[in-house]
Design a protein around this motif. Structure first.
Motif, mmCIF file in Angstrom:
data_model
loop_
_atom_site.group_PDB
_atom_site.id
_atom_site.type_symbol
_atom_site.label_atom_id
_atom_site.label_comp_id
_atom_site.label_asym_id
_atom_site.label_seq_id
_atom_site.Cartn_x
_atom_site.Cartn_y
_atom_site.Cartn_z
ATOM 1 N N THR A 184 0.838 -1.202 0.000
ATOM 2 C CA THR A 184 0.000 0.000 0.000
ATOM 3 C C THR A 184 0.872 1.252 0.000
ATOM 4 N N ALA A 185 1.962 1.201 0.761
ATOM 5 C CA ALA A 185 2.892 2.335 0.758
ATOM 6 C C ALA A 185 3.509 2.502 -0.632
ATOM 7 N N LYS A 186 3.849 1.405 -1.294
ATOM 8 C CA LYS A 186 4.424 1.483 -2.641
ATOM 9 C C LYS A 186 3.413 2.042 -3.640
ATOM 10 N N MET A 187 2.142 1.662 -3.483
ATOM 11 C CA MET A 187 1.121 2.162 -4.406
ATOM 12 C C MET A 187 0.941 3.670 -4.279
ATOM 13 N N SER A 188 1.178 4.202 -3.094
ATOM 14 C CA SER A 188 1.007 5.642 -2.917
ATOM 15 C C SER A 188 2.029 6.441 -3.721
ATOM 16 N N PHE A 189 3.140 5.815 -4.093
ATOM 17 C CA PHE A 189 4.157 6.518 -4.867
ATOM 18 C C PHE A 189 3.711 6.768 -6.302
ATOM 19 N N GLY A 190 2.623 6.136 -6.732
ATOM 20 C CA GLY A 190 2.077 6.394 -8.060
ATOM 21 C C GLY A 190 1.509 7.800 -8.176
ATOM 22 N N ASP A 191 1.142 8.363 -7.061
ATOM 23 C CA ASP A 191 0.640 9.740 -7.038
ATOM 24 C C ASP A 191 1.845 10.689 -7.005
ATOM 25 N N PRO A 192 1.950 11.612 -7.951
ATOM 26 C CA PRO A 192 3.121 12.505 -7.997
ATOM 27 C C PRO A 192 3.347 13.286 -6.703
ATOM 28 N N GLN A 193 2.292 13.575 -5.967
ATOM 29 C CA GLN A 193 2.456 14.334 -4.725
ATOM 30 C C GLN A 193 3.146 13.524 -3.634
ATOM 31 N N TRP A 194 3.064 12.191 -3.724
ATOM 32 C CA TRP A 194 3.614 11.325 -2.681
ATOM 33 C C TRP A 194 4.969 10.732 -3.049
ATOM 34 N N GLN A 195 5.427 10.929 -4.293
ATOM 35 C CA GLN A 195 6.654 10.278 -4.735
ATOM 36 C C GLN A 195 7.874 10.706 -3.923
ATOM 37 N N LYS A 196 7.883 11.908 -3.434
ATOM 38 C CA LYS A 196 9.041 12.398 -2.687
ATOM 39 C C LYS A 196 9.059 11.909 -1.235
ATOM 40 N N GLN A 197 7.971 11.275 -0.786
ATOM 41 C CA GLN A 197 7.903 10.800 0.597
ATOM 42 C C GLN A 197 8.151 9.292 0.715
ATOM 43 N N ALA A 198 8.897 8.714 -0.205
ATOM 44 C CA ALA A 198 9.145 7.268 -0.166
ATOM 45 C C ALA A 198 9.872 6.861 1.103
ATOM 46 N N LEU A 199 10.892 7.596 1.472
ATOM 47 C CA LEU A 199 11.651 7.266 2.678
ATOM 48 C C LEU A 199 10.757 7.308 3.913
ATOM 49 N N GLU A 200 9.939 8.345 4.023
ATOM 50 C CA GLU A 200 9.053 8.462 5.178
ATOM 51 C C GLU A 200 8.048 7.316 5.235
ATOM 52 N N ALA A 201 7.542 6.924 4.058
ATOM 53 C CA ALA A 201 6.581 5.815 4.024
ATOM 54 C C ALA A 201 7.228 4.512 4.480
ATOM 55 N N TYR A 202 8.443 4.246 4.005
ATOM 56 C CA TYR A 202 9.127 3.018 4.418
ATOM 57 C C TYR A 202 9.498 3.041 5.895
ATOM 58 N N VAL A 203 9.892 4.185 6.395
ATOM 59 C CA VAL A 203 10.199 4.301 7.830
ATOM 60 C C VAL A 203 8.931 4.082 8.650
#
Length: 194
Positions: A149-168
């Protein structure tokens, strides 16, 4: 839910394995050893893709199929954890129960199982933590978990820069829950000391 169901299945398999009757013991041994000898990913693929074909008359959603095989898989490990607990209880305990006039069910419920659970608590805690972490493998069969679900959120351009925060965040959730299970296991151990 997964861990509670796996504990119930494991208890039934362990009791069947301890049975004097070969028609109960032998199938339990086959189930336990088969599930412990096959990688969990293979069991998941069987449950999600093959089980619905075998049960052709039933409509089994993939989530339910995955839950069934995860419960069976971890139930086999719980059964082995409980078997070690049964092995730690001496035959004198059974003789003492007979001397007190307890039947087999009363002996198990009042005397034997509390000692079994006490002896198996560290192993059961380890199995519970492993079972919780193994739920993330359901993504391999096309189902979504917290990490996917965290990976799917990266499909949205607004969330792509928060990958590190999502994984943490996902890692923190796994750590907190695993630590909570470990703490509960330690508390249970401390309550059981005589």
């Amino acid at each position: 839910c997964l861990l509670a169901c796996a504990l119930a299945v494991g208890l039934l398999l362990s009791l069947a394995r301890q049975s004097q009757s070969s028609w109960m013991r032998d199938p339990a041994v086959v189930i336990i050893e088969t599930l412990r000898g096959i990688p969990m990913v293979s069991v998941l693929f069987f449950g999600v893709f093959v089980l619905p074909l075998v049960l052709s008359g039933w409509r089994l959603p993939p989530v339910h199929a995955a839950l069934i095989v995860l419960v069976a898989f971890h139930g086999a490990y719980v059964a082995e954890d409980l078997r070690t607990g049964f092995l730690s209880v001496g035959f004198g305990q059974w003789d003492a129960c007979k001397a007190l006039g307890l039947n087999h069910v009363q002996s198990l419920k009042l005397v034997i199982l509390p000692q079994v659970v006490r002896a198996a608590t560290p192993a059961l805690t380890n199995t519970a933590i492993g079972g919780f972490k193994d739920t993330s493998l359901i993504v391999l069969v096309g189902l979504h978990d917290l990490l996917s679900t965290a990976k799917m959120s990266f499909g949205d351009p607004q969330w792509q820069k928060q990958a590190l925060e999502a994984y943490v965040f996902v890692g923190a959730i796994f750590f907190i829950v695993s630590r909570g299970i470990a703490s509960a296991g330690k508390r249970l151990e401390s309550l059981q000391k005589w």
